[in-house]
Design a protein around this motif. Structure first.
Motif: not given
Ligand code: PLP
Ligand code: PLP
Ligand code: FES
Ligand code: FES
Lengths: 145, 393, 393
Positions: C231-242
């Motif tokens: 998230e452009r360095r603003r919100r860490a964590g592997t994205e919840n793709i589904p």
């Protein structure tokens, strides 16, 4: 991430190798940053008749080296000096923002080889008066948001 | 493209069909909010209870010590900031290592800007901490040791039991980021004296966007996300029911199949390492030779650069990962590879291949056949290789 | 059980089949981590881009102003703490209302314990703020106005455009919790001068555990979850793709069907209100008569208590919600019902029925037939009712 053109030049790089007794050899970049480009020129009557490169670096570094050799082959020394990183990026149909610096390296590698040529020939090339082949041209800070 | 060989299980795993099957009803039919007291709500609440129970069992915890989060990073942030702010009258010192995941490192750096002091332990060439250095780092103001169970890049597994015992003896909270270890190593939070532990579903064939924080009963911790009374008032937000259900199932499966999972991934890993080391010169294996995750392989190939290696492999259908700076667009190669003492040059040529339950022997054969050719092709292009190759073959 | 009539759409919504269909491939096949540069990673990254674009379109924002989170509560916490800590040298004063969701209220209370000052605006009997009170509350140390778009209990919609214009004029950041409004009201962040906006997927027929925070370009905000460069360095964590894919689809559907959604839910709402008001005495409609969410009905029935009402309805297959203290196990009835001036007694007898896309006319007929009987039965049991019933019928 990369355009088809980049991938083509990465997978099938043109003019890889070395030239024995080259008329000009330039090397730029440094290992620390993860990229080194080395450019070899064969020059006859002010025309670049052959060019080869070797690159240690990312996909974009390899692709920009490859296309840069294509862009200067058969050109006069003066025309080769006009090669800009912008032209290299355009020829590759664009590069991701954080990879644009790799194209700067390609431009610098050509200039470094031409600088070496000018030194061997004992001539001064227009545009290379202030060229410093040992300068660190590698800049990863282009755009990281 | 000949084959698709996914060897990036440490980045994320495909979800198992059994996991998806358990999740499916909770999207469109059993869609209630567990805070509601009607039938739909109760159904959802029960599903969360079952999942919590499965997770508790998988780590030897009590049900009410397991708190669901939105992922491993949130769990890390919660554990570290939550402990720091809740115990700051006791002390402001935190101990961690130089090889933590960014979710831990950047959280620690954030706390440093806000009045906390952080000691970053070194690791040796295999990525192991020195327990004596840890002992010496402890002061009477130390409130937390946060030390990862297993490293995500080089797979090194730390002596968690010793660290837990030390923390307990000194009366310091011990948090471990077990995102990579959980499901790959047997973990019992009591046996290991772990006070807080972060885990993430998408690393164990569960869904992305769900994690959990184990918090030992009695641990004093602030909330990270304030609001509703969910998760026993500790983590607000409507529960991700399908995600939690999937996490529960994935954890249960992981425990049921732990032995075969370990033997399967270990044997393929060893085959891959042996195959490549035999065929390629100027290569080393990063990480610990023995104390490492069963599915983790991390090579450093000299004279070539990681991104070009990854791209070439990708063209052959092989998915891996690299610690090269060029991959991430950052200035320096991976902090982990730097911490184990690799030169920039060699760190740049690193390749991580991580093996999982769906990896087949023929996948490994394919990599052993293709990878050396790719390395060779790139080396032929490399100005660094020139210098040595004369004396090589 | 005769029928199952779900009237708790404000608590959560069932996911639409079209949403699930778009999500399905991302669990087991297209399961990559968008941070990976290989084919699986690129596929995942592209899916996130598409979803972000759909969300941006749905609120009139630019793509790079939309940040995915683990839900609406996380978005609220991030917005408020992130602005507070990033701008504390400018001031330490925040303005909000007494009727915010707990994700906002408890976050503000947390900040009050940490050196910030918070003004809680009153609302009138319909749940509306007074724009003059807001004006007067602003000081030269005010850094944030956080004011909900539409209330989750009584459905009242605030004069967001006026508030946005005022905030802009005064150079104060304006955050709105639009978790209930998004998908039910047309929202354009530029037209309304919104600087930050929280939304949540599971309220608009999308998945649980996914939300987003709109952050206007140039807004100075800290991260809530530190770690990787997502998230452009603003919100860490592997994205919840589904989850993100589902949110994108749900937002797109919501925009495509906004008009029919509003007319459908409004007409059923009005029918329900009319039907009950005609058949039951001593009942009032909480919230604003006109400026209210299309699907929101909130009754206060005198002489009876919310939980027993809910349980009775649940036995008839009708799922609703209540602001009664007994439902939540807390001592006081809903802070929202208190803020609009209801007595404890009447607040206890509140019932929220929220209507959605799957609600049918016959569901409403069923409620109109059954609810009066339930109210009557409970009143017959109520000692409070005794006193008045003589004079009633
Ligand atoms: C107005 C409002 N804000 C915030 C939230 C929290 O959203 P989430 O449940 O996605 O965390 C909700 C719903 O629960 C809500 O109605
Ligand atoms: C060691 C470690 N910690 C934390 C995380 C973060 O987990 P998540 O991606 O679920 O936020 C990861 C993986 O990305 C990891 O490997
Ligand atoms: S060589 Fe490092 S990014 Fe291109
Ligand atoms: S009457 Fe039982 S909780 Fe209120």
């Amino acid at each position: 991430m990369y355009s088809e053109k980049v991938m083509d030049h990465f997978m099938n790089p043109r003019n890889v190798g070395e030239i024995e007794n080259a008329d000009g050899v330039g090397q730029v970049g440094n290992v620390k940053c993860g990229d080194i480009m080395k450019m070899y020129l064969k020059i006859e009557n002010d025309i670049i008749v052959d060019v080869k490169f070797k690159t240690f670096g990312c996909g974009s570094a390899i692709a920009t080296s490859s296309i840069a050799t294509e862009m200067i082959k058969g050109k006069t020394v003066q025309d080769a000096l006009k090669l800009t990183n912008k032209a290299v990026v355009e020829a590759l149909d664009g590069l991701p923002a954080q990879k644009v610096h790799c194209s700067v390296l390609a431009e610098q590698a050509v200039k470094a080889a031409l600088f070496d040529y000018s030194k061997k020939q004992n001539i001064v090339l227009e545009g290379l008066e202030d060229f410093n082949p040992d300068e660190d041209h590698h800049d990863h800070e282009e755009d990281h948001e | 493209m000949n084959q698709r060989v996914y060897l990036d299980y440490s980045a994320t795993t495909p979800m198992k069909q059994e996991v998806l099957n358990e999740m499916l009803p909770y999207f469109t039919e059993k869609f209630g909010n567990p805070s509601s007291i009607h039938a739909y709500g109760r159904e959802a609440k029960q599903a969360v209870d079952v999942a919590r129970d499965r997770l508790a069992k998988a780590m030897g915890a009590k049900q009410d010590e397991v708190f669901f989060t939105g992922g491993g990073s949130e769990a890390d942030n919660w554990a570290i900031k939550g402990i720091a702010y809740a115990n700051k009258q006791k002390g402001n010192h935190i101990i961690t290592t130089k090889i933590e995941h960014h979710a831990v490192l950047h959280t620690c750096e954030y706390l440093e800007k806000n009045g906390f002091e952080v000691s970053y332990l070194d690791v040796d060439q295999y990525g192991m901490i020195d327990i004596n250095q840890l002992k010496n780092a402890i002061t009477d103001r130390t409130i937390l040791i946060t030390l990862m169970f297993a490293n995500n890049e080089i797979g090194t597994i730390q002596p968690i039991k010793e660290i837990g015992a030390l923390a307990k003896e000194k009366g310091i909270y011990f948090h471990t980021d077990a995102v990579q270890a959980f499901g790959n190593v047997k973990i019992d939070v009591n046996d290991l004296n772990i006070d807080l532990m972060s885990i993430s579903a998408h690393k164990i064939y569960g869904p992305k966007g769900v994690g959990a924080l184990y918090i030992r009963k009695g641990v004093k911790i602030n909330s990270l996300i304030h609001g509703g009374a969910q998760e026993r008032r500790r983590r607000a937000g409507t529960e991700n029911i399908p995600g939690i259900v999937g996490f529960g199932k994935a954890a249960e499966l992981a425990m049921e199949t732990l032995e075969t999972h370990i033997s399967h991934t270990t044997s393929l890993r060893d085959k891959l390492v042996k195959g490549i080391m035999e065929k390629v010169d100027y290569v080393r294996l990063n990480g610990h030779p023995i104390h490492r995750l069963p599915g983790n392989v991390n090579f450093a190939f000299e004279f070539i650069e990681g991104e070009s290696l990854l791209l070439s492999l990708d063209m052959l259908g092989i998915s891996g990962s690299s610690g090269s700076a060029c991959t991430s667009g950052s200035l320096d190669p991976s902090h982990v590879l730097m911490a184990i003492g690799l030169s920039h040059e060699i760190a740049h040529g690193s390749l991580r291949l991580t093996i999982g339950d769906f990896t087949k022997e023929e996948d490994i054969d394919y990599v052993i056949a293709e990878l050396p050719k790719v390395v060779d092709r790139l080396r032929q292009m490399s100005p660094l290789y020139e210098k040595v190759k004369g004396g090589l073959k």
